[in-house]
Design an enzyme around this catalytic site. Structure first.
Site, PDB file in Angstrom:
ATOM      1  NE  ARG A 142       2.907   4.715   7.581  1.00 62.32           N
ATOM      2  CZ  ARG A 142       1.515   4.954   7.416  1.00 62.32           C
ATOM      3  NH1 ARG A 142       0.506   4.887   8.063  1.00 62.32           N
ATOM      4  NH2 ARG A 142       1.726   5.777   6.483  1.00 62.32           N
ATOM      5  CG  HIS A 163       9.250 -28.220  11.069  1.00 61.23           C
ATOM      6  ND1 HIS A 163       8.415 -28.180  12.212  1.00 61.23           N
ATOM      7  CD2 HIS A 163       9.864 -28.871  11.257  1.00 61.23           C
ATOM      8  CE1 HIS A 163       8.639 -28.071  12.988  1.00 61.23           C
ATOM      9  NE2 HIS A 163      10.575 -28.633  12.368  1.00 61.23           N
ATOM     10  CG  HIS A 165      10.603 -24.411  12.291  1.00 57.90           C
ATOM     11  ND1 HIS A 165      10.419 -24.434  13.652  1.00 57.90           N
ATOM     12  CD2 HIS A 165      11.529 -25.044  11.847  1.00 57.90           C
ATOM     13  CE1 HIS A 165      11.401 -24.978  14.354  1.00 57.90           C
ATOM     14  NE2 HIS A 165      12.297 -25.836  13.568  1.00 57.90           N
ATOM     15  CB  CYS A 181       0.971  -2.450   4.598  1.00 56.03           C
ATOM     16  SG  CYS A 181       0.591  -3.151   6.075  1.00 56.03           S
ATOM     17  N   GLY A 182       2.574  -0.343   6.386  1.00 52.01           N
ATOM     18  CA  GLY A 182       3.106   0.314   7.204  1.00 52.01           C
ATOM     19  C   GLY A 182       3.009  -0.816   8.205  1.00 52.01           C
ATOM     20  CB  THR A 183       2.019  -2.535  10.899  1.00 51.79           C
ATOM     21  OG1 THR A 183       0.611  -3.335  10.544  1.00 51.79           O
ATOM     22  CG2 THR A 183       1.654  -1.069  11.979  1.00 51.79           C
ATOM     23  N   GLY A 184       2.381  -4.252   8.337  1.00 51.45           N
ATOM     24  CA  GLY A 184       2.659  -5.599   7.789  1.00 51.45           C
ATOM     25  C   GLY A 184       1.429  -6.154   8.552  1.00 51.45           C
ATOM     26  NE  ARG A 240       4.660 -30.384  15.091  1.00 47.42           N
ATOM     27  CZ  ARG A 240       5.862 -30.326  15.620  1.00 47.42           C
ATOM     28  NH1 ARG A 240       6.584 -29.468  15.051  1.00 47.42           N
ATOM     29  NH2 ARG A 240       6.638 -31.549  16.356  1.00 47.42           N
ATOM     30  CG  ASP A 254      -0.263  -0.050   2.731  1.00 49.76           C
ATOM     31  OD1 ASP A 254       0.806   0.132   2.682  1.00 49.76           O
ATOM     32  OD2 ASP A 254      -1.414   0.251   3.880  1.00 49.76           O
ATOM     33  CG  HIS A 255      -0.529   5.054   1.710  1.00 51.52           C
ATOM     34  ND1 HIS A 255      -1.774   3.807   1.648  1.00 51.52           N
ATOM     35  CD2 HIS A 255      -0.917   5.594   2.917  1.00 51.52           C
ATOM     36  CE1 HIS A 255      -2.570   3.621   2.924  1.00 51.52           C
ATOM     37  NE2 HIS A 255      -1.571   4.780   3.553  1.00 51.52           N
ATOM     38  N   GLY A 303      -1.685  -5.519   8.477  1.00 55.88           N
ATOM     39  CA  GLY A 303      -3.277  -5.922   7.439  1.00 55.88           C
ATOM     40  C   GLY A 303      -2.830  -6.885   7.141  1.00 55.88           C
TER      41      GLY A 303
HETATM   42  C1  RB5 Z   1      -1.930   3.266   6.703  1.00 57.41           C
HETATM   43  O1  RB5 Z   1      -1.817   3.522   6.823  1.00 57.41           O
HETATM   44  C2  RB5 Z   1      -2.330   0.989   7.479  1.00 57.41           C
HETATM   45  O2  RB5 Z   1      -3.352   1.167   8.237  1.00 57.41           O
HETATM   46  C3  RB5 Z   1      -1.503  -0.165   6.946  1.00 57.41           C
HETATM   47  O3  RB5 Z   1      -0.388   0.523   6.190  1.00 57.41           O
HETATM   48  C4  RB5 Z   1      -1.358  -1.242   7.967  1.00 57.41           C
HETATM   49  O4  RB5 Z   1      -0.096  -0.665   8.695  1.00 57.41           O
HETATM   50  C5  RB5 Z   1      -2.076  -1.922   7.497  1.00 57.41           C
HETATM   51  O5  RB5 Z   1      -2.241  -2.756   8.655  1.00 57.41           O
END
Ligand code: RB5
Length: 143
Positions: free
Chosen positions: A109, A133, A98, A65-68, A136, A8-9, A70
């Site tokens: 981010r 593994h 595994h 994505c930002g955190t991974g 599993r 994503d962005h 989603g």
């Molecule tokens: C976008 O703002 C953010 O929500 C997305 O990149 C991600 O981190 C979602 O899990």
């Protein structure tokens, strides 16, 4: 190895770095976007990548994505997908050894590009150990 990549962005700058890195290594990469830092929904991109790994069109996928978080949630809804959120080297190694992970997810981010490229290389080079593994993994799919 056929690799499909998407972000994503929030993951776009890192996705571009990873793509060029893979191309420099001689790996063919299909980029399904996004192609700018304009806001998009991670769910749409996550589905594009995960569906093509699920149906066997691509061997491996990379999602950012930002955190991974989603992207991981979306990707793991697809049958046969084992998406691993790996923002460190140990997770990347163990997700291959595994869990035979077939999609690598990172948080653009959360970690810097240097570590991200090391995670990608490690993830691509680490083999699955099989054996107990494999048994599993076969118990993963439900419904
Ligand atoms: C976008 O703002 C953010 O929500 C997305 O990149 C991600 O981190 C979602 O899990």
């Amino acid at each position: 190895m056929r690799i499909i990549i998407g972000s994503d962005h929030a993951g776009y700058p890192m996705k571009e770095r990873v793509k060029v890195h893979l191309q420099n290594r001689g790996v063919q990469v299909e980029d399904v976007g996004t192609h700018s830092e304009e806001s998009v929904d991670y769910t749409d991109i996550g589905k594009k990548v995960a569906s093509k790994v699920s149906d066997g069109t691509f061997d491996r996928g990379i999602l950012i994505c930002g955190t991974g978080l989603g992207m991981s949630m979306v990707a793991n809804r697809f049958r046969g997908v084992r998406a691993a959120l790996a923002n460190d080297l140990f997770s990347a190694i163990m997700s291959r050894r595994h869990n035979d992970s077939n999609i690598l997810v990172m948080g653009g981010r959360l970690i810097g590009d240097t570590l991200a490229l090391q995670v990608v290389d490690t993830w691509l080079e680490t083999p699955f150990e099989g054996g107990r593994h494999q048994r599993r993994l076969e118990k993963m799919d439900v419904g």
